[in-house]
Design an enzyme around this catalytic site. Sequence first.
Site, PDB file in Angstrom:
ATOM      1  N   THR A  70       0.556  -1.298  -0.511  1.00 18.07           N
ATOM      2  CA  THR A  70       0.475   0.297   0.032  1.00 18.07           C
ATOM      3  C   THR A  70       0.544   1.099  -0.218  1.00 18.07           C
ATOM      4  OG1 THR A  70      -1.630  -1.257   1.139  1.00 18.07           O
ATOM      5  CG2 THR A  70      -1.994   1.671   1.450  1.00 18.07           C
ATOM      6  N   THR A  84       1.151  -4.311   4.099  1.00 16.54           N
ATOM      7  CA  THR A  84       1.473  -4.986   5.597  1.00 16.54           C
ATOM      8  C   THR A  84       0.738  -6.250   5.472  1.00 16.54           C
ATOM      9  OG1 THR A  84      -0.904  -3.917   5.850  1.00 16.54           O
ATOM     10  CG2 THR A  84       0.543  -2.620   6.676  1.00 16.54           C
ATOM     11  N   ASP A  85      -0.093  -6.868   4.718  1.00 14.04           N
ATOM     12  CA  ASP A  85      -0.486  -8.125   5.193  1.00 14.04           C
ATOM     13  C   ASP A  85       0.340  -8.888   5.570  1.00 14.04           C
ATOM     14  OD1 ASP A  85      -3.011  -7.065   4.044  1.00 14.04           O
ATOM     15  OD2 ASP A  85      -3.346  -7.704   2.383  1.00 14.04           O
TER      16      ASP A  85
HETATM   17  N1  ASP Z   1      -2.457  -5.203   0.546  1.00 13.18           N
HETATM   18  C1  ASP Z   1      -1.470  -4.902   0.818  1.00 13.18           C
HETATM   19  C2  ASP Z   1      -0.568  -5.562   0.836  1.00 13.18           C
HETATM   20  O1  ASP Z   1       0.105  -6.068   1.508  1.00 13.18           O
HETATM   21  C3  ASP Z   1      -2.463  -4.493   2.096  1.00 13.18           C
HETATM   22  C4  ASP Z   1      -1.066  -2.828   3.260  1.00 13.18           C
HETATM   23  O2  ASP Z   1       0.137  -2.755   2.139  1.00 13.18           O
HETATM   24  O3  ASP Z   1      -1.366  -1.843   3.989  1.00 13.18           O
HETATM   25  O4  ASP Z   1       0.655  -5.224   0.458  1.00 13.18           O
END
Ligand code: ASP
Length: 316
Positions: free
Chosen positions: A14, A94-95
């Site tokens: 993200t 973050t995932d």
């Molecule tokens: N779906 C995204 C990822 O993990 C979520 C994020 O980065 O917050 O790349």
Amino acid sequence: MKPQKIVILGTGGTIAGRAAAASDNIGYTAAQVGIDQLVADIPALAEGGPVTTEQLAQIDSKDMSFAVWTQLALRVSELLAQPEVQGIVITHGTDTLEETAWFLQAACSPAKPVVLTCAMRPASALVPDGPQNVLDAVAVARHAGAQGVVAVCAGTIHGAHDVQKVHTYQLNAFGSGDAGPIGYVEEGRLRLLRNWPLAKAERAQEAIKKIADLGNEGDWPRVEIVMNYAGASGAMVEALQAQGVRGLVVATTGNGTLHHALEAALLKAQAAGVRVVRATRCLNGQVLAKPGDAIPDSQGLSPVKARVALMLDLLS
Ligand code: ASP
């Protein structure tokens, strides 16, 4: 003394995401903006010393793969061996950030800092959180005495062993459970609460060699996660065993408890040579070992990290 170099490896997420409207914090596409551009947008980064960038991958971390992990582990260990490199920052979604953090800690056990950072809002947001997170991550990587794999998000430093995504939307999306964070970054300064992750150079070299020898995705030992819940049965375990699974992590209820039907299937799989490990689905605490436990516990690792540990163990 001349400041040493910090290398920032971009992997997507993200933090590199873009939405059609600045007011849209959720309807974006991850992994769109290059790491050069992200860094160019934070002029303050260059103030502390040299920073270089490399685009290692460009993915949404929900799609993290063994191929990217292999690339990361090999590049991180190469960079750590260069005397002019003080530390590494990795921008990541973050995932699956906590899985990559534990993978790198277990595989590289670095004596220098390797700092994963991220964002909950895309780069196109009205008020993106990524730039401050990157600035904080570089402050951690430049801190004298910092070592090991850590995650930095919303001004908080989490160790690889304990870090976990705990919120779907808020900017302060990570926690360290009852272990608590390693510390905080406050206006570029660190306030430390506990020790950095341990460095274990010998173990690291062995793991990196094994990872380098792996040809492709399919060669990683297959380890899956099953869960205990009301009405659980042995069906998942039996199906996975029939497919040749090599390891199973079970996300138990409470302090390692299992529905008797699931437990019976796991014991049968274990007796047939499948490695089985008990972690807990509880957010805090860990499975406490008791004399006579038939299935070993995960030594405080969450189910997803216990899976990483078991895969690395099976590799060796
Ligand atoms: N779906 C995204 C990822 O993990 C979520 C994020 O980065 O917050 O790349």
